[in-house]
Design a protein around this motif. Structure first.
Motif, PDB file in Angstrom:
ATOM      1  N   VAL A  37      43.331  44.612  49.617  1.00 11.19           N
ATOM      2  CA  VAL A  37      43.125  44.377  48.173  1.00 11.19           C
ATOM      3  C   VAL A  37      42.415  45.591  47.540  1.00 11.19           C
ATOM      4  O   VAL A  37      41.308  45.479  47.027  1.00 11.19           O
ATOM      5  N   PRO A  38      43.069  46.751  47.568  1.00  9.45           N
ATOM      6  CA  PRO A  38      42.386  48.002  47.215  1.00  9.45           C
ATOM      7  C   PRO A  38      41.945  48.133  45.766  1.00  9.45           C
ATOM      8  O   PRO A  38      41.085  48.968  45.469  1.00  9.45           O
ATOM      9  N   VAL A  39      42.486  47.320  44.848  1.00 10.74           N
ATOM     10  CA  VAL A  39      42.034  47.415  43.452  1.00 10.74           C
ATOM     11  C   VAL A  39      40.723  46.676  43.226  1.00 10.74           C
ATOM     12  O   VAL A  39      40.095  46.824  42.172  1.00 10.74           O
ATOM     13  N   GLU A  40      40.290  45.882  44.182  1.00  7.73           N
ATOM     14  CA  GLU A  40      39.071  45.088  44.029  1.00  7.73           C
ATOM     15  C   GLU A  40      37.826  45.908  44.380  1.00  7.73           C
ATOM     16  O   GLU A  40      37.909  46.979  44.967  1.00  7.73           O
ATOM     17  N   ASP A  41      36.659  45.359  44.022  1.00  8.38           N
ATOM     18  CA  ASP A  41      35.393  45.963  44.413  1.00  8.38           C
ATOM     19  C   ASP A  41      35.338  46.061  45.937  1.00  8.38           C
ATOM     20  O   ASP A  41      35.827  45.190  46.654  1.00  8.38           O
ATOM     21  N   GLU A  42      34.736  47.137  46.420  1.00 15.52           N
ATOM     22  CA  GLU A  42      34.737  47.413  47.855  1.00 15.52           C
ATOM     23  C   GLU A  42      34.143  46.270  48.684  1.00 15.52           C
ATOM     24  O   GLU A  42      34.635  45.950  49.773  1.00 15.52           O
ATOM     25  N   GLU A  43      33.093  45.635  48.169  1.00 14.07           N
ATOM     26  CA  GLU A  43      32.462  44.548  48.924  1.00 14.07           C
ATOM     27  C   GLU A  43      33.378  43.338  49.045  1.00 14.07           C
ATOM     28  O   GLU A  43      33.347  42.619  50.047  1.00 14.07           O
ATOM     29  N   VAL A  44      34.205  43.112  48.019  1.00 13.31           N
ATOM     30  CA  VAL A  44      35.175  42.016  48.071  1.00 13.31           C
ATOM     31  C   VAL A  44      36.223  42.294  49.146  1.00 13.31           C
ATOM     32  O   VAL A  44      36.590  41.414  49.931  1.00 13.31           O
ATOM     33  N   SER A  45      36.702  43.545  49.197  1.00 11.10           N
ATOM     34  CA  SER A  45      37.678  43.929  50.225  1.00 11.10           C
ATOM     35  C   SER A  45      37.130  43.699  51.629  1.00 11.10           C
ATOM     36  O   SER A  45      37.812  43.159  52.504  1.00 11.10           O
ATOM     37  N   GLU A  97      24.256  44.767  29.140  1.00 10.21           N
ATOM     38  CA  GLU A  97      25.685  44.459  28.951  1.00 10.21           C
ATOM     39  C   GLU A  97      26.336  44.127  30.293  1.00 10.21           C
ATOM     40  O   GLU A  97      26.093  44.802  31.302  1.00 10.21           O
ATOM     41  N   LEU A  98      27.151  43.086  30.304  1.00 11.04           N
ATOM     42  CA  LEU A  98      27.884  42.721  31.517  1.00 11.04           C
ATOM     43  C   LEU A  98      29.063  43.668  31.677  1.00 11.04           C
ATOM     44  O   LEU A  98      30.026  43.624  30.915  1.00 11.04           O
ATOM     45  N   LEU A  99      29.014  44.521  32.679  1.00 15.17           N
ATOM     46  CA  LEU A  99      30.063  45.523  32.892  1.00 15.17           C
ATOM     47  C   LEU A  99      31.195  44.995  33.760  1.00 15.17           C
ATOM     48  O   LEU A  99      32.352  45.367  33.576  1.00 15.17           O
ATOM     49  N   GLY A 100      30.861  44.132  34.712  1.00 12.62           N
ATOM     50  CA  GLY A 100      31.893  43.614  35.607  1.00 12.62           C
ATOM     51  C   GLY A 100      31.397  42.432  36.409  1.00 12.62           C
ATOM     52  O   GLY A 100      30.182  42.243  36.577  1.00 12.62           O
ATOM     53  N   ALA A 101      32.339  41.627  36.872  1.00  8.35           N
ATOM     54  CA  ALA A 101      32.024  40.499  37.753  1.00  8.35           C
ATOM     55  C   ALA A 101      33.093  40.425  38.833  1.00  8.35           C
ATOM     56  O   ALA A 101      34.292  40.572  38.545  1.00  8.35           O
ATOM     57  N   HIS A 102      32.658  40.188  40.070  1.00  5.61           N
ATOM     58  CA  HIS A 102      33.576  40.203  41.217  1.00  5.61           C
ATOM     59  C   HIS A 102      33.220  39.045  42.134  1.00  5.61           C
ATOM     60  O   HIS A 102      32.080  38.922  42.565  1.00  5.61           O
ATOM     61  N   MET A 103      34.202  38.202  42.390  1.00  4.98           N
ATOM     62  CA  MET A 103      33.947  36.959  43.103  1.00  4.98           C
ATOM     63  C   MET A 103      34.940  36.775  44.236  1.00  4.98           C
ATOM     64  O   MET A 103      36.113  37.099  44.092  1.00  4.98           O
ATOM     65  N   ILE A 104      34.475  36.227  45.331  1.00  5.77           N
ATOM     66  CA  ILE A 104      35.351  35.814  46.412  1.00  5.77           C
ATOM     67  C   ILE A 104      34.803  34.509  46.968  1.00  5.77           C
ATOM     68  O   ILE A 104      33.619  34.414  47.298  1.00  5.77           O
ATOM     69  N   GLY A 105      35.636  33.476  46.996  1.00  6.22           N
ATOM     70  CA  GLY A 105      35.203  32.165  47.446  1.00  6.22           C
ATOM     71  C   GLY A 105      36.127  31.083  46.926  1.00  6.22           C
ATOM     72  O   GLY A 105      37.094  31.360  46.201  1.00  6.22           O
ATOM     73  N   MET A 106      35.837  29.855  47.261  1.00  4.24           N
ATOM     74  CA  MET A 106      36.669  28.743  46.838  1.00  4.24           C
ATOM     75  C   MET A 106      36.606  28.551  45.326  1.00  4.24           C
ATOM     76  O   MET A 106      35.513  28.522  44.745  1.00  4.24           O
ATOM     77  N   ASN A 107      37.775  28.436  44.695  1.00  2.00           N
ATOM     78  CA  ASN A 107      37.889  28.115  43.259  1.00  2.00           C
ATOM     79  C   ASN A 107      37.317  29.165  42.309  1.00  2.00           C
ATOM     80  O   ASN A 107      37.135  28.872  41.126  1.00  2.00           O
ATOM     81  N   VAL A 108      37.058  30.374  42.778  1.00  2.00           N
ATOM     82  CA  VAL A 108      36.478  31.377  41.867  1.00  2.00           C
ATOM     83  C   VAL A 108      37.454  31.747  40.746  1.00  2.00           C
ATOM     84  O   VAL A 108      37.026  32.178  39.669  1.00  2.00           O
ATOM     85  N   THR A 140      31.498  27.889  52.350  1.00  2.00           N
ATOM     86  CA  THR A 140      30.360  28.777  52.118  1.00  2.00           C
ATOM     87  C   THR A 140      30.724  30.255  52.236  1.00  2.00           C
ATOM     88  O   THR A 140      29.849  31.118  52.151  1.00  2.00           O
ATOM     89  N   GLU A 141      32.018  30.561  52.412  1.00  2.00           N
ATOM     90  CA  GLU A 141      32.436  31.961  52.514  1.00  2.00           C
ATOM     91  C   GLU A 141      32.358  32.622  51.139  1.00  2.00           C
ATOM     92  O   GLU A 141      32.658  32.016  50.133  1.00  2.00           O
ATOM     93  N   GLY A 142      31.968  33.901  51.132  1.00  2.00           N
ATOM     94  CA  GLY A 142      32.068  34.677  49.906  1.00  2.00           C
ATOM     95  C   GLY A 142      30.813  34.734  49.069  1.00  2.00           C
ATOM     96  O   GLY A 142      29.731  34.285  49.482  1.00  2.00           O
ATOM     97  N   PHE A 143      30.981  35.255  47.839  1.00  2.84           N
ATOM     98  CA  PHE A 143      29.834  35.517  46.965  1.00  2.84           C
ATOM     99  C   PHE A 143      30.308  35.776  45.544  1.00  2.84           C
ATOM    100  O   PHE A 143      31.497  35.947  45.275  1.00  2.84           O
ATOM    101  N   VAL A 144      29.334  35.812  44.628  1.00  2.00           N
ATOM    102  CA  VAL A 144      29.558  36.301  43.262  1.00  2.00           C
ATOM    103  C   VAL A 144      28.703  37.542  43.087  1.00  2.00           C
ATOM    104  O   VAL A 144      27.511  37.544  43.392  1.00  2.00           O
ATOM    105  N   LYS A 145      29.322  38.609  42.592  1.00  2.00           N
ATOM    106  CA  LYS A 145      28.626  39.872  42.346  1.00  2.00           C
ATOM    107  C   LYS A 145      28.756  40.217  40.875  1.00  2.00           C
ATOM    108  O   LYS A 145      29.860  40.200  40.319  1.00  2.00           O
TER     109      LYS A 145
END
Length: 469
Positions: free
Chosen positions: A207-215, A410-421, A396-401
């Motif tokens: 998933v190379p377009v995503e934030d590195e931590e999500v990948s 200012e909110l510049l970006g949000a990146h999520m990985i997990g159920m129903n994100v 419990t897998e994943g996170f919100v960043k």
């Protein structure tokens, strides 16, 4: 046959464009060569979600003891899963038929080609041609799976996404080339159903377009699920002469290895459907395989618009839909049906959603892009391991960043990985549209227990105010 507006293509961009034009009082026709709803409803977004839901239910049943439920002799009916998916798609396509009738839009079946400004020649399935005339034309011809020269698809052993949705039999093993949304969604589906899956990705991470931590998180979770992943690798050639497929894969160090599988799925991106529709003959400019448009989706020829995957914006259904509505409203403004121009697209505030398991959702700047843009950052990350709702759900897998500008909040970006994100990324989209600050997020009550409150919790982490981690 004369109309005010003709829409060429009935996908998630075309049919909203037609409906909005009708709502504004125009006489509208829509031309479709295959099925109403386009690729999204028939061969993309909708049927794949049905497949993924079946895979998720199967996963739940296989791990039912984790929830205190004993389910024995659980097995998957692959044919039944495919049949359900097609049923969901057919129902949605019929829904678009209803919407066309409700909004008094004429549906003309066949392949449309622009003959002149305001004229489209439609060739029906029987070969008969008819000329349809309209003052305005909206091109919404969509896209298709990209085919690499060294990975020619035969529809049987080397397939694209369409064949992957309706395989007659479940393969025992599959190589998936490409790890964008299509690749990782099919990887989850087939792996969950019991197929041995290997992902081959040319770039350094999936998933190379995503934030590195999500990948990194998705790769970790996929490996736990038993999916093999090869990054910095490319399929150089395939041999289909035997019973299965032998793929020669080149690694980063230049060495090669041979992978064997029943089927290779090519999921290396999307190209626009712009061939044979009369662009060159009518002076409609293209660039890098897309139709050039202005802020209101108008092409180089006044009165002709282009929306969705055939135009430069992100190849996403919700982008196409908004672009289609904008095109219709710009036509309405030109014809004095409305007294204001439409709100132009902000392509840096488009949510991206990938429906693998765990799901991925993101909007705005990645951490890397925000740093490169010169922002000083405040970053917060809240793991679902610390979420009561996620623990109760067994997810419990994943996170919100979240990524904030340190100067103004200012909110510049949000990146999520997990159920129903994919269901709650919209909070970040609306917050960015309204120019909401971190302070306002922190002072907005988020319901408990929900997984969506992780957005507020991640914000609290960014500002040193966390109470749950």
């Amino acid at each position: 046959m004369a109309y005010d507006v003709i829409v060429l293509g009935s996908g998630p961009g075309g049919y909203p464009a037609a409906i909005r034009a009708s709502q504004l009082g125009f006489k509208v026709a829509i031309i479709e060569k295959e099925s109403l709803g386009g690729i999204c409803l028939n061969w993309g977004c909708i049927p794949t979600k049905a497949l993924l839901k079946s895979a998720q239910v199967f996963d739940y049943m296989k791990h039912s003891t984790s929830y205190g439920i004993n389910a024995s002799d659980v097995s998957a009916d692959f044919g039944g899963v495919i049949k359900r998916s097609r049923g969901v798609a057919d129902k949605m396509s019929k829904g678009v038929q209803f919407l066309m009738k409700k909004n008094k839009i004429d549906v003309i079946m066949g392949f449309g080609k622009i003959k002149a400004k305001g004229q489209i020649e439609v060739t029906g399935a029987d070969g008969n041609k008819q000329l349809v005339e309209g003052k305005y034309i909206v091109i919404a011809t969509g896209g298709r799976g990209k085919e690499l020269p060294n990975l020619k698809q035969d529809g049987k052993k080397v397939i694209g996404y369409r064949e992957a949705m309706v395989l007659p039999d479940q393969p025992k093993s599959m190589i998936i080339v490409g790890s964008g949304a299509i690749g990782v969604e099919f990887a989850y589906f087939y792996n969950s159903m019991g197929t041995k899956v290997t992902i081959v990705e040319f770039l350094p991470r999936i998933v190379p377009v995503e934030d590195e931590e999500v990948s990194k998180e998705l790769e970790k979770q996929y490996k736990k699920q038993g999916i093999e992943i090869m990054t910095n690798s490319s399929v150089e050639s395939v041999d289909t002469t035997g019973t299965g497929v032998k793929a020669t894969v080149k690694k980063q160090d230049g060495s090669t290895t041979t992978l064997e599988a029943d089927i290779v799925l090519s999921a290396v991106g999307v190209v626009a459907n712009i061939e044979g529709i009369g662009l060159e003959e009518n002076g409609i400019k293209t660039e890098k395989g897309k139709i050039v448009v202005d802020a209101y989706q108008q092409t180089s020829v006044p009165g002709i618009y282009a929306i969705g995957d055939c135009s430069p914006g992100q190849a996403l259904a919700h982008v196409a839909s908004k672009e289609g509505i904008n095109a219709a409203e710009h036509i309405g403004y030109n014809e004095k049906k409305t007294n204001h121009l439409p709100d132009v697209m902000d392509y840096n505030n488009i949510p991206g959603c990938t429906y693998c398991s765990p799901e991925i959702a993101s909007v705005g700047y990645t951490e890397k892009a925000a740093k490169e843009a010169g922002y000083e950052l405040k970053i917060g990350k809240f793991p679902f391991m610390a979420s009561g709702k996620a623990s109760a759900a067994g997810a419990t897998e994943g996170f919100v960043k979240v990524i904030y500008d340190a100067k103004y909040g200012e909110l510049l970006g949000a990146h999520m990985i997990g159920m129903n994100v994919t269901e709650f990324i919209v909070e970040a989209v609306v917050a960015r549209k309204l120019e909401t600050t971190a302070h306002e997020i922190l002072n907005s009550s988020h319901p408990h227990p929900t997984m969506s409150e992780a957005f507020k919790e991640a914000t609290a982490v960014a500002y040193g105010e966390a109470t749950d981690i």
